[in-house]
Design a protein around this motif. Sequence first.
Motif, short mmCIF file in Angstrom:
data_model
loop_
_atom_site.label_atom_id
_atom_site.label_comp_id
_atom_site.label_asym_id
_atom_site.label_seq_id
_atom_site.Cartn_x
_atom_site.Cartn_y
_atom_site.Cartn_z
N SER A 1 0.91 -1.01 -0.04
CA SER A 1 -0.07 -0.07 -0.16
C SER A 1 1.00 1.20 0.29
CB SER A 1 -0.93 -0.03 1.47
OG SER A 1 -1.68 1.33 1.36
N ALA A 2 0.81 2.12 -0.85
CA ALA A 2 1.48 3.31 -1.01
C ALA A 2 1.28 4.11 0.01
CB ALA A 2 1.14 4.17 -2.31
N ALA A 3 0.50 4.25 0.90
CA ALA A 3 -0.01 4.98 2.02
C ALA A 3 0.66 4.42 3.03
CB ALA A 3 -1.43 5.17 2.27
N SER A 4 0.72 3.27 3.38
CA SER A 4 1.43 2.82 4.60
C SER A 4 2.79 2.03 4.66
CB SER A 4 0.38 1.72 5.35
OG SER A 4 0.23 0.52 4.45
N GLY A 5 2.97 1.90 3.27
CA GLY A 5 4.19 1.02 3.22
C GLY A 5 4.42 -0.59 3.40
N LEU A 6 3.06 -0.98 4.04
CA LEU A 6 2.82 -2.30 4.16
C LEU A 6 2.54 -3.36 3.14
CD1 LEU A 6 0.90 -2.17 7.66
CD2 LEU A 6 3.20 -2.70 7.49
N ARG A 7 2.85 -4.33 3.19
CA ARG A 7 2.38 -5.18 2.10
C ARG A 7 1.03 -5.64 2.49
NH1 ARG A 7 4.76 -10.74 1.06
NH2 ARG A 7 4.14 -11.15 3.00
N ARG A 8 0.19 -6.00 1.04
CA ARG A 8 -1.47 -6.24 1.49
C ARG A 8 -1.30 -7.87 1.37
NH1 ARG A 8 -5.23 -3.19 -2.24
NH2 ARG A 8 -4.13 -1.44 -1.29
N THR A 9 -1.85 -8.12 2.56
CA THR A 9 -1.71 -9.61 2.73
C THR A 9 -3.50 -10.06 3.36
OG1 THR A 9 -1.37 -9.62 4.93
CG2 THR A 9 0.74 -9.79 3.72
N ARG A 10 -3.50 -11.45 2.95
CA ARG A 10 -4.75 -11.84 3.33
C ARG A 10 -4.98 -11.48 4.76
NH1 ARG A 10 -6.43 -16.17 5.92
NH2 ARG A 10 -4.50 -17.08 6.11
N GLN A 11 -4.01 -11.71 5.73
CA GLN A 11 -4.33 -11.51 7.01
C GLN A 11 -4.91 -9.92 7.38
OE1 GLN A 11 -1.93 -13.08 5.59
NE2 GLN A 11 -1.77 -15.35 6.61
N ARG A 12 -3.83 -9.10 6.64
CA ARG A 12 -4.05 -7.78 7.14
C ARG A 12 -5.31 -7.22 6.65
NH1 ARG A 12 1.86 -6.55 5.90
NH2 ARG A 12 2.74 -6.66 7.87
N THR A 13 -5.84 -7.68 5.35
CA THR A 13 -7.06 -7.22 4.83
C THR A 13 -8.36 -7.70 5.58
OG1 THR A 13 -6.09 -7.29 2.49
CG2 THR A 13 -8.75 -7.69 2.76
N ALA A 14 -8.11 -9.14 6.21
CA ALA A 14 -9.21 -9.64 6.89
C ALA A 14 -9.41 -8.95 8.46
CB ALA A 14 -8.88 -11.03 7.42
N VAL A 15 -8.17 -8.34 8.87
CA VAL A 15 -8.42 -7.51 10.07
C VAL A 15 -8.88 -6.36 9.84
CG1 VAL A 15 -6.81 -6.27 11.77
CG2 VAL A 15 -6.38 -8.71 11.43
N LEU A 16 -8.42 -5.48 8.74
CA LEU A 16 -9.06 -4.17 8.43
C LEU A 16 -10.34 -4.22 8.06
CD1 LEU A 16 -5.86 -2.87 6.51
CD2 LEU A 16 -6.67 -1.97 8.41
N ASP A 17 -10.86 -5.42 7.46
CA ASP A 17 -12.23 -5.43 6.95
C ASP A 17 -13.03 -5.56 8.33
OD1 ASP A 17 -11.63 -5.18 4.45
OD2 ASP A 17 -11.85 -7.36 3.96
N SER A 18 -12.35 -6.38 9.39
CA SER A 18 -13.20 -6.73 10.48
C SER A 18 -13.33 -5.30 11.51
CB SER A 18 -12.76 -7.80 11.38
OG SER A 18 -12.59 -8.82 10.77
N LEU A 19 -12.17 -4.55 11.47
CA LEU A 19 -12.06 -3.44 11.96
C LEU A 19 -13.07 -2.24 11.60
CD1 LEU A 19 -8.50 -2.65 12.97
CD2 LEU A 19 -10.28 -2.83 14.58
N ASP A 20 -13.49 -2.27 10.28
CA ASP A 20 -14.24 -1.44 9.38
C ASP A 20 -15.54 -1.54 9.91
OD1 ASP A 20 -12.46 -0.04 8.04
OD2 ASP A 20 -12.71 -1.50 6.20
N ARG A 21 -15.91 -2.86 10.60
CA ARG A 21 -17.36 -3.18 11.13
C ARG A 21 -17.46 -2.46 12.50
NH1 ARG A 21 -15.79 -8.04 8.74
NH2 ARG A 21 -16.80 -8.36 6.84
N TYR A 22 -16.66 -1.85 13.09
CA TYR A 22 -16.69 -1.39 14.62
C TYR A 22 -16.66 0.07 14.43
CZ TYR A 22 -15.71 -5.88 16.80
OH TYR A 22 -16.10 -6.96 17.41
N SER A 23 -17.67 0.86 15.11
CA SER A 23 -17.56 2.26 15.28
C SER A 23 -16.75 2.63 16.52
CB SER A 23 -18.99 2.76 15.33
OG SER A 23 -19.97 2.31 16.19
N THR A 24 -16.75 1.64 17.48
CA THR A 24 -16.15 2.03 18.81
C THR A 24 -14.84 1.23 18.92
OG1 THR A 24 -17.17 0.11 19.92
CG2 THR A 24 -18.20 2.44 20.08
N PHE A 25 -13.98 1.58 19.79
CA PHE A 25 -12.58 0.74 20.20
C PHE A 25 -13.07 -0.59 20.46
CE2 PHE A 25 -11.02 5.00 20.41
CZ PHE A 25 -9.78 4.86 20.06
#
Length: 162
Positions: free
Chosen positions: A17-41
């Motif tokens: 990802s140009a913005a973060s410098g991190l490789r886009r992996t299946r695991q990172r995508t899964a964690v980010l997708d799950s976090l996107d479903r939360y509006s609280t910590f």
Amino acid sequence: MSQAQTTATQSTQPTRSAASGLRRTRQRTAVLDSLDRYSTFVSVLELHARMAASGSTVGLTTVYRTLRDLERAGLVDTVREGAGGRLHLRRRAGRHRHYLVCRDCGHGQPVNVDAVARWADRIGRASGFTDLEHTVELSGICAQCRPATEDALRTAGPALAS
């Protein structure tokens, strides 16, 4: 190879990802997708449980490691909870934020980051420090949780006095 096969192959290969410098992996995508479903910590255990319930095979250790990497890359905001654990929220804005977090429900209210940065800079200059970094943790009971907390304290009050 067909166009559909080429597209599928390209989309499953890890990319940076140009913005973060991190490789886009299946695991990172899964964690980010799950976090996107939360509006609280959310805690790591809550996040992992939700991921497992939805069929994800990402392990708990990987979720911990991924959240650490995402925080360092500026994609996740992290605060400490009262028991010493860490809570995570997907960063919606492009820059570091500070939050006032409810100790009961985990609701995070962003605070004026510029005011916090000015305060930290002022303290650093007055103390002779440069290249200052800061961590600010603000917690309380939000307006929605306050009535329940006050009722619980009133109910427990006589028991605590004896």
